[in-house]
Write an enzyme that holds these catalytic residues in place. Structure first.
Site, mmCIF file in Angstrom:
data_model
loop_
_atom_site.group_PDB
_atom_site.id
_atom_site.type_symbol
_atom_site.label_atom_id
_atom_site.label_comp_id
_atom_site.label_asym_id
_atom_site.label_seq_id
_atom_site.Cartn_x
_atom_site.Cartn_y
_atom_site.Cartn_z
ATOM 1 N N ASN A 23 -10.053 -0.489 -0.518
ATOM 2 C CA ASN A 23 -8.595 -0.374 -0.462
ATOM 3 C C ASN A 23 -8.000 -0.905 -1.767
ATOM 4 O O ASN A 23 -7.988 -2.108 -1.993
ATOM 5 C CB ASN A 23 -8.085 -1.173 0.752
ATOM 6 N N CYS A 38 0.814 -1.223 0.000
ATOM 7 C CA CYS A 38 0.000 0.000 0.000
ATOM 8 C C CYS A 38 0.846 1.270 0.000
ATOM 9 O O CYS A 38 0.352 2.349 -0.298
ATOM 10 C CB CYS A 38 -0.949 0.005 1.187
ATOM 11 N N HIS A 69 -3.476 7.099 2.393
ATOM 12 C CA HIS A 69 -3.853 5.804 1.823
ATOM 13 C C HIS A 69 -5.227 5.415 2.371
ATOM 14 O O HIS A 69 -5.476 5.494 3.566
ATOM 15 C CB HIS A 69 -2.803 4.758 2.205
HETATM 16 O O1 UT7 Z 1 -3.901 -1.337 3.465
HETATM 17 C C1 UT7 Z 1 -2.906 -1.526 4.403
HETATM 18 C C2 UT7 Z 1 -3.201 -2.104 5.610
HETATM 19 N N1 UT7 Z 1 -4.484 -2.644 5.896
HETATM 20 C C3 UT7 Z 1 -5.192 -2.064 6.827
HETATM 21 O O2 UT7 Z 1 -4.832 -1.013 7.281
HETATM 22 C C4 UT7 Z 1 -6.383 -2.799 7.375
HETATM 23 C C5 UT7 Z 1 -6.339 -2.746 8.859
HETATM 24 N N2 UT7 Z 1 -7.396 -3.433 9.559
HETATM 25 C C6 UT7 Z 1 -8.720 -3.119 9.472
HETATM 26 O O3 UT7 Z 1 -9.108 -2.292 8.679
HETATM 27 C C7 UT7 Z 1 -9.675 -3.780 10.434
HETATM 28 O O4 UT7 Z 1 -8.936 -4.492 11.403
HETATM 29 C C8 UT7 Z 1 -10.708 -4.751 9.789
HETATM 30 C C9 UT7 Z 1 -11.716 -3.935 8.998
HETATM 31 C C10 UT7 Z 1 -9.975 -5.715 8.877
HETATM 32 C C11 UT7 Z 1 -11.445 -5.535 10.848
HETATM 33 O O5 UT7 Z 1 -12.062 -4.675 11.777
HETATM 34 P P1 UT7 Z 1 -11.905 -4.948 13.349
HETATM 35 O O6 UT7 Z 1 -12.708 -3.914 14.038
HETATM 36 O O7 UT7 Z 1 -10.424 -4.984 13.640
HETATM 37 O O8 UT7 Z 1 -12.595 -6.337 13.529
HETATM 38 P P2 UT7 Z 1 -11.994 -7.718 14.045
HETATM 39 O O9 UT7 Z 1 -10.997 -8.244 13.088
HETATM 40 O O10 UT7 Z 1 -11.538 -7.530 15.440
HETATM 41 O O11 UT7 Z 1 -13.266 -8.634 14.007
HETATM 42 C C12 UT7 Z 1 -14.425 -8.360 14.776
HETATM 43 C C13 UT7 Z 1 -15.491 -9.407 14.490
HETATM 44 C C14 UT7 Z 1 -14.986 -10.857 14.490
HETATM 45 O O12 UT7 Z 1 -15.975 -11.652 15.088
HETATM 46 P P3 UT7 Z 1 -15.799 -12.171 16.602
HETATM 47 O O13 UT7 Z 1 -14.506 -12.941 16.592
HETATM 48 O O14 UT7 Z 1 -15.729 -10.924 17.439
HETATM 49 O O15 UT7 Z 1 -17.013 -12.990 16.815
HETATM 50 C C15 UT7 Z 1 -14.910 -11.172 13.017
HETATM 51 O O16 UT7 Z 1 -15.076 -12.555 12.770
HETATM 52 O O17 UT7 Z 1 -16.079 -9.175 13.188
HETATM 53 C C16 UT7 Z 1 -16.069 -10.417 12.460
HETATM 54 N N3 UT7 Z 1 -15.921 -10.114 11.047
HETATM 55 C C17 UT7 Z 1 -16.963 -9.879 10.229
HETATM 56 N N4 UT7 Z 1 -18.282 -9.859 10.430
HETATM 57 C C18 UT7 Z 1 -19.075 -9.570 9.387
HETATM 58 C C19 UT7 Z 1 -14.776 -9.985 10.350
HETATM 59 N N5 UT7 Z 1 -15.059 -9.688 9.068
HETATM 60 C C20 UT7 Z 1 -16.405 -9.618 8.977
HETATM 61 C C21 UT7 Z 1 -17.281 -9.337 7.908
HETATM 62 N N6 UT7 Z 1 -18.602 -9.314 8.162
HETATM 63 N N7 UT7 Z 1 -16.841 -9.063 6.677
#
Ligand code: UT7
Length: 325
Positions: free
Chosen positions: A282, A112, A252
């Site tokens: 992204n 990125c 970004h």
């Molecule tokens: O481009 C360069 C770098 N990339 C980034 O900067 C991305 C950085 N990370 C993020 O943007 C975020 O961490 C995410 C958007 C990927 C995830 O958001 P989060 O608030 O960190 O959520 P999480 O990974 O802690 O997941 C929370 C919950 C989980 O369920 P449990 O374990 O709490 O029951 C996931 O399984 O949300 C669940 N989950 C979803 N639910 C519905 C994860 N993806 C989805 C989804 N739909 N697509």
């Protein structure tokens, strides 16, 4: 000598994939995606459309805007992690497509942050006096390396390309600074496990989904916010500027929550921060040049505007740059 932006271009594929479309593909929903990422839809390259095709169109638009012919370009440097082939460089295919026969061309692999890494290389090249014009491109077909059964990642990414044309000029308008960093200790928090030389191609590997992007999202999130804030502050300090001097913050576009957190920590106001992650998701190395082209074509840049850019991505890699428009 300074590297000045004299043209911008971008290309987004026609096909729109909305959150509602994704609801039919994986266990997710529009509300979750919007609340956690700010993304409403993303663009997906057509089956017969590759990274070089998108990059070529973006570059042609930048050349057209500047009224510069492809033969006048001395260098093409492209940030991409989704090249047409593992090698040769996709920038070489773009060079051939454009007919930029006097340009040398290569890819930069910095995920990125690829566009800012490429921008830094092009700016150094032009200010050294070795060439007059350089095309800097960020182009990605992320949809080709995303695991469409993994809801943790497939909702986040999109395809697209952006390009800027830089010219070596005398004066004070152009790329004022670039600050770049890497930390390979974190490479496996965001990477594509196969099929490089460490994990070569195999049928078993396909079944294990090794050729697809893997990310530990919440770990990446925290480090991204910290690094983007620090490297943006460094850019301001190095130029003797404060947040109030910034006309546009063009970060970004990975996640709206990251952008909001960084904007707040930098004490910028919302109006300074450009956001289009809602429309394109992204697009990795393409987000910043696509954003620059959007602002430019909307006629919202004025001569002398100060543009602060910052990116963070796999590697880890991160960086910032300030341009005086
Ligand atoms: O481009 C360069 C770098 N990339 C980034 O900067 C991305 C950085 N990370 C993020 O943007 C975020 O961490 C995410 C958007 C990927 C995830 O958001 P989060 O608030 O960190 O959520 P999480 O990974 O802690 O997941 C929370 C919950 C989980 O369920 P449990 O374990 O709490 O029951 C996931 O399984 O949300 C669940 N989950 C979803 N639910 C519905 C994860 N993806 C989805 C989804 N739909 N697509």
């Amino acid at each position: 000598m300074i590297a000045r932006v004299i043209g911008t271009g971008s290309y987004l594929p026609e096909k729109v994939l909305s959150n509602f479309d994704l609801e039919k593909m994986v266990e997710t929903n529009n509300e979750w995606i919007i609340a956690r990422t700010g993304i409403e839809e993303r663009r997906i390259a057509a089956d017969n459309e590759s990274t070089s095709d998108m990059a070529t169109k973006a570059a042609q638009r930048a050349l057209e805007m500047a009224g510069v012919s492809a033969e006048e370009v001395d260098m093409i440097v492209m940030g991409t992690i989704t090249g047409d082939h593992p090698w040769p460089a996709t920038a070489c295919i773009v060079q051939a497509n454009l007919g930029a026969k006097n340009a040398y061309a290569y890819d930069v692999s910095a995920a990125c942050s690829g566009f800012l890494y490429a921008l830094s290389a092009a700016s150094d090249y032009l200010t050294s006096g070795r060439g007059k014009k350089a095309l800097v491109i960020g182009a990605e077909a992320m949809s080709r390396i995303v695991d469409w059964t993994d809801r943790n990642t497939c909702v986040l990414f999109g395809d697209g390309a952006g390009a800027i044309l830089l010219e070596a000029q005398e004066g004070e308008f152009g790329v004022l600074s670039c600050h770049l960093y890497s930390d390979g200790n974190y490479f496996d928090l965001l990477y594509q496990p196969g099929f490089g030389t460490k994990v070569p191609a195999s049928i078993a590997g396909i079944e294990e989904k090794l050729p697809y992007l893997k990310m530990q999202g919440n770990e990446v999130f925290k480090i991204a916010v910290r690094s983007l804030t620090a490297v943006s502050k460094e850019a301001l300090k190095a130029n003797g500027m404060t947040s109030e001097d910034v006309t546009w913050f063009v970060p970004h576009q990975a996640n709206l929550r990251i952008l909001e957190a960084v904007t707040k920590r930098l004490k910028l106001v919302d109006e300074q921060c450009f956001i289009n992650v809602n429309k394109y998701g992204n697009t990795s190395g393409a987000t910043i040049p696509v954003a620059l082209d959007e602002i430019n074509r909307q006629g919202r840049f004025n001569e002398g505007d100060l543009i602060l850019m910052a990116a963070f991505g796999g590697g880890f890699t991160w960086g910032s740059s300030i341009i005086r428009w």
